[in-house]
Enzyme design. Structure first.
Site, mmCIF file in Angstrom:
data_model
loop_
_atom_site.group_PDB
_atom_site.id
_atom_site.type_symbol
_atom_site.label_atom_id
_atom_site.label_comp_id
_atom_site.label_asym_id
_atom_site.label_seq_id
_atom_site.Cartn_x
_atom_site.Cartn_y
_atom_site.Cartn_z
ATOM 1 N N ASN A 73 -6.541 26.509 -6.720
ATOM 2 C CA ASN A 73 -6.852 27.395 -7.778
ATOM 3 C C ASN A 73 -6.802 26.517 -9.076
ATOM 4 O OD1 ASN A 73 -7.912 29.470 -9.502
ATOM 5 N ND2 ASN A 73 -6.220 30.750 -9.124
ATOM 6 N N TRP A 74 -7.771 25.912 -9.431
ATOM 7 C CA TRP A 74 -7.616 25.226 -10.688
ATOM 8 C C TRP A 74 -7.581 25.982 -11.847
ATOM 9 C CZ3 TRP A 74 -11.099 20.185 -10.379
ATOM 10 C CH2 TRP A 74 -10.833 19.607 -9.208
ATOM 11 N N LYS A 75 -7.871 27.415 -11.799
ATOM 12 C CA LYS A 75 -7.970 28.407 -13.220
ATOM 13 C C LYS A 75 -8.623 27.798 -14.269
ATOM 14 C CE LYS A 75 -3.158 29.740 -11.741
ATOM 15 N NZ LYS A 75 -2.081 30.774 -11.844
ATOM 16 N N HIS A 91 -7.796 38.082 -7.760
ATOM 17 C CA HIS A 91 -6.446 37.453 -8.229
ATOM 18 C C HIS A 91 -5.824 38.294 -9.465
ATOM 19 C CE1 HIS A 91 -4.049 34.413 -9.873
ATOM 20 N NE2 HIS A 91 -4.140 33.628 -8.921
ATOM 21 N N GLU A 137 -4.386 37.642 -11.908
ATOM 22 C CA GLU A 137 -4.568 37.359 -13.439
ATOM 23 C C GLU A 137 -6.097 38.173 -13.715
ATOM 24 O OE1 GLU A 137 -4.617 33.071 -13.001
ATOM 25 O OE2 GLU A 137 -2.581 33.061 -12.845
ATOM 26 N N GLU A 181 -0.142 36.965 -2.709
ATOM 27 C CA GLU A 181 0.265 36.536 -3.917
ATOM 28 C C GLU A 181 1.391 37.434 -4.784
ATOM 29 O OE1 GLU A 181 -1.877 32.757 -4.830
ATOM 30 O OE2 GLU A 181 -2.728 34.409 -6.273
ATOM 31 N N GLY A 232 2.829 31.287 -11.279
ATOM 32 C CA GLY A 232 2.924 30.373 -12.425
ATOM 33 C C GLY A 232 4.408 30.410 -12.895
ATOM 34 N N SER A 237 3.533 29.680 -6.973
ATOM 35 C CA SER A 237 4.651 28.624 -7.358
ATOM 36 C C SER A 237 5.019 27.602 -5.808
ATOM 37 C CB SER A 237 6.156 28.985 -7.694
ATOM 38 O OG SER A 237 5.774 29.829 -9.040
ATOM 39 N N GLY A 292 -1.741 27.152 -7.314
ATOM 40 C CA GLY A 292 -2.457 26.946 -8.749
ATOM 41 C C GLY A 292 -2.056 25.704 -9.381
ATOM 42 N N GLY A 293 -0.910 25.807 -9.971
ATOM 43 C CA GLY A 293 -0.530 24.694 -11.090
ATOM 44 C C GLY A 293 -0.208 23.342 -10.304
HETATM 45 C C1 PEP Z 1 -2.289 31.254 -8.107
HETATM 46 O O1 PEP Z 1 -3.061 30.754 -9.377
HETATM 47 O O2 PEP Z 1 -3.103 31.494 -7.253
HETATM 48 C C2 PEP Z 1 -1.114 30.519 -8.130
HETATM 49 C C3 PEP Z 1 -0.520 30.740 -6.887
HETATM 50 O O3 PEP Z 1 -0.336 30.050 -9.013
HETATM 51 P P1 PEP Z 1 0.784 29.129 -8.994
HETATM 52 O O4 PEP Z 1 0.868 28.157 -8.031
HETATM 53 O O5 PEP Z 1 0.747 28.362 -10.148
HETATM 54 O O6 PEP Z 1 1.974 29.719 -8.912
#
Ligand code: PEP
Length: 278
Positions: free
Chosen positions: A9-11, A118, A120, A188, A194, A234, A255-256
């Site tokens: 997920n590049w957000k 998600h 967010e 999640e 994040g 994470s 994500g990151g």
């Molecule tokens: C996400 O945005 O779905 C996610 C899991 O982010 P991160 O890996 O950065 O925690």
């Protein structure tokens, strides 16, 4: 029986040019693995250079979810490769006066997956499970495969309400949906996204086991066994192996670390080695 999946997920990151550069790097792994001979492929991905990138990794569904504006260009670049494409969100109406929104129909010709619910989106855009439910129905109706995100906030976790919250998100998001064909669930925990503080492998495994148990109650055992359930929060190359070793975890939503080709390739390779053979 369930093919593992690693989804990135590049957000809200990467311009179109940056997205193209990143997907090229992920595909071939050229920069991630400097020992591999570089092959110049100015027109796009060089399909002959398969040694070290995502393309070389089998038995895992490899999905990237760049921003909307890059989907069409990335689609061209990955054509003919095994990398699959997803969007990060969509609206549930087919078309009309919804300025700024993207419809399921628009996505259906561009990508295969769509992340829905998600945290967010729930947190910053007031998405409720009822809205997510409409989105899942609309996605399935046009053949898009939803990746439904569920997860508890820190205060719920600390109050021991994880299972209650996740069960409620699941039942409300899936209300009235008869078939889960094509659906993936991502557990999640909000406090892990994040933050650099991933759930322990044991915690993630237990809650994902509980999610499958909830699906069994909402549907049937056979249906529940067929649904892929990912962990997200994470995930990095350093903790991926421990998470992937857990029997209930079918992969990861990243994500990151999905913005760094070497990290994403490494996570995917570990998933393939640990889960892919079975
Ligand atoms: C996400 O945005 O779905 C996610 C899991 O982010 P991160 O890996 O950065 O925690």
């Amino acid at each position: 029986m369930r093919t593992p999946m690693i989804a990135g997920n590049w957000k809200m990151n990467t311009t179109v040019d940056e997205a193209l550069a990143l997907v090229r790097e992920m595909h071939s792994g050229i920069h991630a693995a400097p020992h591999v001979d570089k092959v110049v492929c100015p027109a796009g991905i060089c399909l002959s250079d398969l040694e070290a990138g995502l393309e070389a990794i089998a038995n895992v569904d490899k999905v990237i979810c760049p921003p909307f504006v890059s989907l069409a260009s990335v689609k061209e670049i990955i054509k003919g490769s095994s990398i699959r494409l997803g969007a990060q969100n969509m609206y549930y109406e087919e078309k009309g006066a919804y300025t700024g929104e993207i419809s399921p129909l628009m996505l259906a010709s561009l990508c295969e997956f769509v992340i829905l619910g998600h945290s967010e989106r729930r947190q910053y855009f007031n998405e409720t499970s009822e809205i997510v439910n409409k989105k899942i129905k609309a996605a399935l109706a046009v053949g898009l495969k939803p990746i439904l995100c569920v997860g508890e906030r820190l205060e719920d976790n600390e109050a021991g309400r994880t299972e209650e919250v996740v069960a409620e998100q699941l039942s409300r998001s899936l209300a009235g949906i008869g078939s889960l064909e094509g659906l993936t669930v991502a557990y999640e925990p909000v406090w892990a996204i994040g933050t650099g503080r991933a759930a322990t492998a044991k915690q993630a495994n237990e809650t994902i086991g509980f999610i499958r148990h909830s699906l069994r109650r909402l549907y049937t055992g056979v249906v529940a066994e067929g649904v892929r359930i990912l962990y997200g929060g994470s995930v990095t190359a350093d903790n991926a192996a421990e998470l992937m070793k857990q029997p209930e975890i079918d992969g990861a939503l990243v994500g990151g670390a999905s913005l760094k080709a070497d990290q994403f390739i490494s996570i995917t390779k570990q998933a393939s080695e640990i889960k892919g053979s079975g």
